[in-house]
Design a protein around this motif. Structure first.
Motif, PDB file in Angstrom:
ATOM      1  N   THR A  68      -9.653   6.535   4.801  1.00  0.00           N
ATOM      2  CA  THR A  68      -8.481   7.269   4.334  1.00  0.00           C
ATOM      3  C   THR A  68      -7.198   6.539   4.695  1.00  0.00           C
ATOM      4  O   THR A  68      -6.217   7.153   5.065  1.00  0.00           O
ATOM      5  CB  THR A  68      -8.476   8.691   4.909  1.00  0.00           C
ATOM      6  N   THR A  69      -7.209   5.202   4.588  1.00  0.00           N
ATOM      7  CA  THR A  69      -6.027   4.392   4.868  1.00  0.00           C
ATOM      8  C   THR A  69      -5.602   3.671   3.603  1.00  0.00           C
ATOM      9  O   THR A  69      -6.429   3.103   2.890  1.00  0.00           O
ATOM     10  CB  THR A  69      -6.327   3.355   5.972  1.00  0.00           C
ATOM     11  N   SER A  70      -4.312   3.693   3.325  1.00  0.00           N
ATOM     12  CA  SER A  70      -3.758   2.958   2.192  1.00  0.00           C
ATOM     13  C   SER A  70      -2.598   2.109   2.690  1.00  0.00           C
ATOM     14  O   SER A  70      -1.917   2.468   3.643  1.00  0.00           O
ATOM     15  CB  SER A  70      -3.244   3.911   1.121  1.00  0.00           C
ATOM     16  N   THR A  71      -2.377   0.994   2.012  1.00  0.00           N
ATOM     17  CA  THR A  71      -1.278   0.100   2.364  1.00  0.00           C
ATOM     18  C   THR A  71      -0.395  -0.120   1.148  1.00  0.00           C
ATOM     19  O   THR A  71      -0.883  -0.363   0.049  1.00  0.00           O
ATOM     20  CB  THR A  71      -1.818  -1.260   2.852  1.00  0.00           C
ATOM     21  N   ILE A  72       0.914  -0.024   1.372  1.00  0.00           N
ATOM     22  CA  ILE A  72       1.906  -0.353   0.354  1.00  0.00           C
ATOM     23  C   ILE A  72       2.678  -1.539   0.919  1.00  0.00           C
ATOM     24  O   ILE A  72       3.220  -1.452   2.022  1.00  0.00           O
ATOM     25  CB  ILE A  72       2.881   0.809   0.107  1.00  0.00           C
ATOM     26  N   ALA A  73       2.707  -2.641   0.195  1.00  0.00           N
ATOM     27  CA  ALA A  73       3.369  -3.836   0.716  1.00  0.00           C
ATOM     28  C   ALA A  73       4.211  -4.495  -0.363  1.00  0.00           C
ATOM     29  O   ALA A  73       3.866  -4.478  -1.539  1.00  0.00           O
ATOM     30  CB  ALA A  73       2.327  -4.824   1.240  1.00  0.00           C
ATOM     31  N   ALA A  74       5.325  -5.086   0.087  1.00  0.00           N
ATOM     32  CA  ALA A  74       6.192  -5.854  -0.797  1.00  0.00           C
ATOM     33  C   ALA A  74       6.969  -6.839   0.060  1.00  0.00           C
ATOM     34  O   ALA A  74       7.418  -6.498   1.154  1.00  0.00           O
ATOM     35  CB  ALA A  74       7.157  -4.939  -1.542  1.00  0.00           C
ATOM     36  N   ALA A  75       7.112  -8.061  -0.435  1.00  0.00           N
ATOM     37  CA  ALA A  75       7.882  -9.057   0.309  1.00  0.00           C
ATOM     38  C   ALA A  75       9.367  -8.698   0.280  1.00  0.00           C
ATOM     39  O   ALA A  75      10.072  -8.852   1.265  1.00  0.00           O
ATOM     40  CB  ALA A  75       7.653 -10.445  -0.264  1.00  0.00           C
ATOM     41  N   GLY A  76       9.833  -8.225  -0.836  1.00  0.00           N
ATOM     42  CA  GLY A  76      11.228  -7.833  -0.986  1.00  0.00           C
ATOM     43  C   GLY A  76      11.346  -6.802  -2.083  1.00  0.00           C
ATOM     44  O   GLY A  76      10.376  -6.442  -2.723  1.00  0.00           O
ATOM     45  N   GLY A  77      12.541  -6.319  -2.299  1.00  0.00           N
ATOM     46  CA  GLY A  77      12.743  -5.309  -3.326  1.00  0.00           C
ATOM     47  C   GLY A  77      12.564  -3.913  -2.782  1.00  0.00           C
ATOM     48  O   GLY A  77      12.737  -3.659  -1.598  1.00  0.00           O
ATOM     49  N   ARG A  78      12.156  -3.010  -3.648  1.00  0.00           N
ATOM     50  CA  ARG A  78      12.050  -1.602  -3.262  1.00  0.00           C
ATOM     51  C   ARG A  78      10.607  -1.134  -3.245  1.00  0.00           C
ATOM     52  O   ARG A  78       9.821  -1.476  -4.124  1.00  0.00           O
ATOM     53  CB  ARG A  78      12.816  -0.718  -4.232  1.00  0.00           C
ATOM     54  N   ILE A  79      10.313  -0.299  -2.259  1.00  0.00           N
ATOM     55  CA  ILE A  79       9.062   0.447  -2.227  1.00  0.00           C
ATOM     56  C   ILE A  79       9.478   1.904  -2.367  1.00  0.00           C
ATOM     57  O   ILE A  79      10.272   2.404  -1.571  1.00  0.00           O
ATOM     58  CB  ILE A  79       8.292   0.226  -0.906  1.00  0.00           C
ATOM     59  N   ARG A  80       8.937   2.562  -3.381  1.00  0.00           N
ATOM     60  CA  ARG A  80       9.362   3.936  -3.645  1.00  0.00           C
ATOM     61  C   ARG A  80       8.161   4.782  -4.039  1.00  0.00           C
ATOM     62  O   ARG A  80       7.376   4.401  -4.901  1.00  0.00           O
ATOM     63  CB  ARG A  80      10.371   3.931  -4.774  1.00  0.00           C
ATOM     64  N   ARG A  81       8.012   5.935  -3.396  1.00  0.00           N
ATOM     65  CA  ARG A  81       7.003   6.929  -3.767  1.00  0.00           C
ATOM     66  C   ARG A  81       7.718   8.270  -3.808  1.00  0.00           C
ATOM     67  O   ARG A  81       8.389   8.650  -2.851  1.00  0.00           O
ATOM     68  CB  ARG A  81       5.869   7.008  -2.744  1.00  0.00           C
ATOM     69  N   ARG A  82       7.535   8.987  -4.922  1.00  0.00           N
ATOM     70  CA  ARG A  82       8.146  10.311  -5.055  1.00  0.00           C
ATOM     71  C   ARG A  82       7.349  11.136  -6.037  1.00  0.00           C
ATOM     72  O   ARG A  82       6.461  10.626  -6.710  1.00  0.00           O
ATOM     73  CB  ARG A  82       9.603  10.187  -5.481  1.00  0.00           C
ATOM     74  N   GLY A  83       7.683  12.405  -6.121  1.00  0.00           N
ATOM     75  CA  GLY A  83       6.956  13.302  -7.013  1.00  0.00           C
ATOM     76  C   GLY A  83       5.638  13.726  -6.388  1.00  0.00           C
ATOM     77  O   GLY A  83       5.428  13.584  -5.192  1.00  0.00           O
ATOM     78  N   PRO A  84       4.723  14.238  -7.192  1.00  0.00           N
ATOM     79  CA  PRO A  84       3.419  14.658  -6.666  1.00  0.00           C
ATOM     80  C   PRO A  84       2.472  13.456  -6.527  1.00  0.00           C
ATOM     81  O   PRO A  84       1.972  12.953  -7.515  1.00  0.00           O
ATOM     82  CB  PRO A  84       2.915  15.659  -7.704  1.00  0.00           C
ATOM     83  N   TRP A  85       2.292  12.985  -5.309  1.00  0.00           N
ATOM     84  CA  TRP A  85       1.369  11.888  -5.032  1.00  0.00           C
ATOM     85  C   TRP A  85       0.536  12.243  -3.812  1.00  0.00           C
ATOM     86  O   TRP A  85       0.945  13.013  -2.972  1.00  0.00           O
ATOM     87  CB  TRP A  85       2.100  10.555  -4.850  1.00  0.00           C
ATOM     88  N   ARG A  86      -0.669  11.701  -3.740  1.00  0.00           N
ATOM     89  CA  ARG A  86      -1.585  12.001  -2.640  1.00  0.00           C
ATOM     90  C   ARG A  86      -1.256  11.141  -1.429  1.00  0.00           C
ATOM     91  O   ARG A  86      -1.179   9.929  -1.525  1.00  0.00           O
ATOM     92  CB  ARG A  86      -3.021  11.760  -3.055  1.00  0.00           C
ATOM     93  N   VAL A  87      -1.096  11.809  -0.298  1.00  0.00           N
ATOM     94  CA  VAL A  87      -0.788  11.115   0.944  1.00  0.00           C
ATOM     95  C   VAL A  87      -2.098  10.898   1.702  1.00  0.00           C
ATOM     96  O   VAL A  87      -2.792  11.854   2.022  1.00  0.00           O
ATOM     97  CB  VAL A  87       0.194  11.932   1.808  1.00  0.00           C
ATOM     98  N   PRO A  88      -2.452   9.637   1.984  1.00  0.00           N
ATOM     99  CA  PRO A  88      -3.685   9.393   2.734  1.00  0.00           C
ATOM    100  C   PRO A  88      -3.505   9.771   4.203  1.00  0.00           C
ATOM    101  O   PRO A  88      -2.385  10.016   4.659  1.00  0.00           O
ATOM    102  CB  PRO A  88      -3.885   7.878   2.587  1.00  0.00           C
ATOM    103  N   ARG A  89      -4.582   9.808   4.932  1.00  0.00           N
ATOM    104  CA  ARG A  89      -4.523  10.130   6.370  1.00  0.00           C
ATOM    105  C   ARG A  89      -3.648   9.120   7.107  1.00  0.00           C
ATOM    106  O   ARG A  89      -2.854   9.457   7.952  1.00  0.00           O
ATOM    107  CB  ARG A  89      -5.954  10.149   6.942  1.00  0.00           C
ATOM    108  N   THR A  90      -3.786   7.822   6.752  1.00  0.00           N
ATOM    109  CA  THR A  90      -2.962   6.768   7.344  1.00  0.00           C
ATOM    110  C   THR A  90      -2.343   5.963   6.214  1.00  0.00           C
ATOM    111  O   THR A  90      -3.041   5.463   5.346  1.00  0.00           O
ATOM    112  CB  THR A  90      -3.809   5.832   8.237  1.00  0.00           C
ATOM    113  N   LEU A  91      -1.024   5.841   6.246  1.00  0.00           N
ATOM    114  CA  LEU A  91      -0.289   5.085   5.245  1.00  0.00           C
ATOM    115  C   LEU A  91       0.435   3.948   5.947  1.00  0.00           C
ATOM    116  O   LEU A  91       1.236   4.193   6.851  1.00  0.00           O
ATOM    117  CB  LEU A  91       0.715   5.976   4.515  1.00  0.00           C
ATOM    118  N   LYS A  92       0.146   2.722   5.551  1.00  0.00           N
ATOM    119  CA  LYS A  92       0.820   1.551   6.112  1.00  0.00           C
ATOM    120  C   LYS A  92       1.820   1.048   5.084  1.00  0.00           C
ATOM    121  O   LYS A  92       1.467   0.832   3.927  1.00  0.00           O
ATOM    122  CB  LYS A  92      -0.192   0.456   6.446  1.00  0.00           C
ATOM    123  N   VAL A  93       3.057   0.865   5.528  1.00  0.00           N
ATOM    124  CA  VAL A  93       4.124   0.391   4.656  1.00  0.00           C
ATOM    125  C   VAL A  93       4.658  -0.902   5.254  1.00  0.00           C
ATOM    126  O   VAL A  93       5.137  -0.908   6.389  1.00  0.00           O
ATOM    127  CB  VAL A  93       5.248   1.435   4.523  1.00  0.00           C
TER     128      VAL A  93
END
Length: 180
Positions: A68-93
């Motif tokens: 139940t772990t997800s990773t969101i990664a970006a070298a630069g720019g924007r990371i954006r999550r909004r609206g109805p989305w599923r939140v995992p137990r562990t989220l790495k940004v």
């Protein structure tokens, strides 16, 4: 400071109710619940008026799978999550530089406790949490600016527990509770 009476129901989203029903169905399909236990659990979920009542149903279930772990990664720019989305137990940004905006106000929480691990080099981050969320960021290390957070007054604390950890280099983290 006044607190809400414990028996005052907080609004439960249909998404939270649906996620709890899914967990019950998974436990039943895996053989952890009898047919009677499944019926009783569904009745409790469908008539629940508070997040605490949903949590008590989930507490009686076996531990969930560890994936139940997800990773969101970006070298630069924007990371954006909004609206109805599923939140995992562990989220790495992870972001070397740029902006991070996580809006959890309409997100679907399948877990009562959520860990968000931030690894940010440069840039700012803003996290909007549900009105009734409990936030802990004591294990977050900031290099340049302090985290801005004002706990919500009168929150019953019946929402999800969100623990924010990791490291933030140059930039600032702002945490706020949703207004609605």
């Amino acid at each position: 400071m006044t607190s809400l009476p414990e028996d005052l129901p907080s609004q439960i989203s249909e998404d939270a109710r649906d996620a709890t029903v899914r967990r019950l169905q998974e436990a039943y399909a895996e053989g952890h619940l009898s047919h009677e236990q499944m019926d009783e659990g569904l009745d409790q979920v469908l008539t629940a008026r508070t997040h605490g009542e949903l949590a008590s149903v989930l507490a009686s279930l076996p531990e969930e799978k560890a994936d139940t772990t997800s990773t969101i990664a970006a070298a630069g720019g924007r990371i954006r999550r909004r609206g109805p989305w599923r939140v995992p137990r562990t989220l790495k940004v992870e972001s070397a530089f740029g902006q991070v905006r996580l809006d959890l106000s309409r997100a679907v929480f399948e877990h009562q406790e959520v860990d968000i691990e931030l690894q940010l080099g440069t840039g700012k981050a803003r996290i909007t949490v549900p009105r009734d969320a409990i936030v802990d960021f004591e294990e977050l290390h900031t290099g340049w600016k302090d985290t801005r957070y004002r706990p919500r007054k009168g929150s019953g604390g019946s929402g999800p527990r969100i623990r924010i950890t990791g490291a933030l280099g140059y930039g600032r983290l702002k945490i706020r509770h949703a207004r609605r």
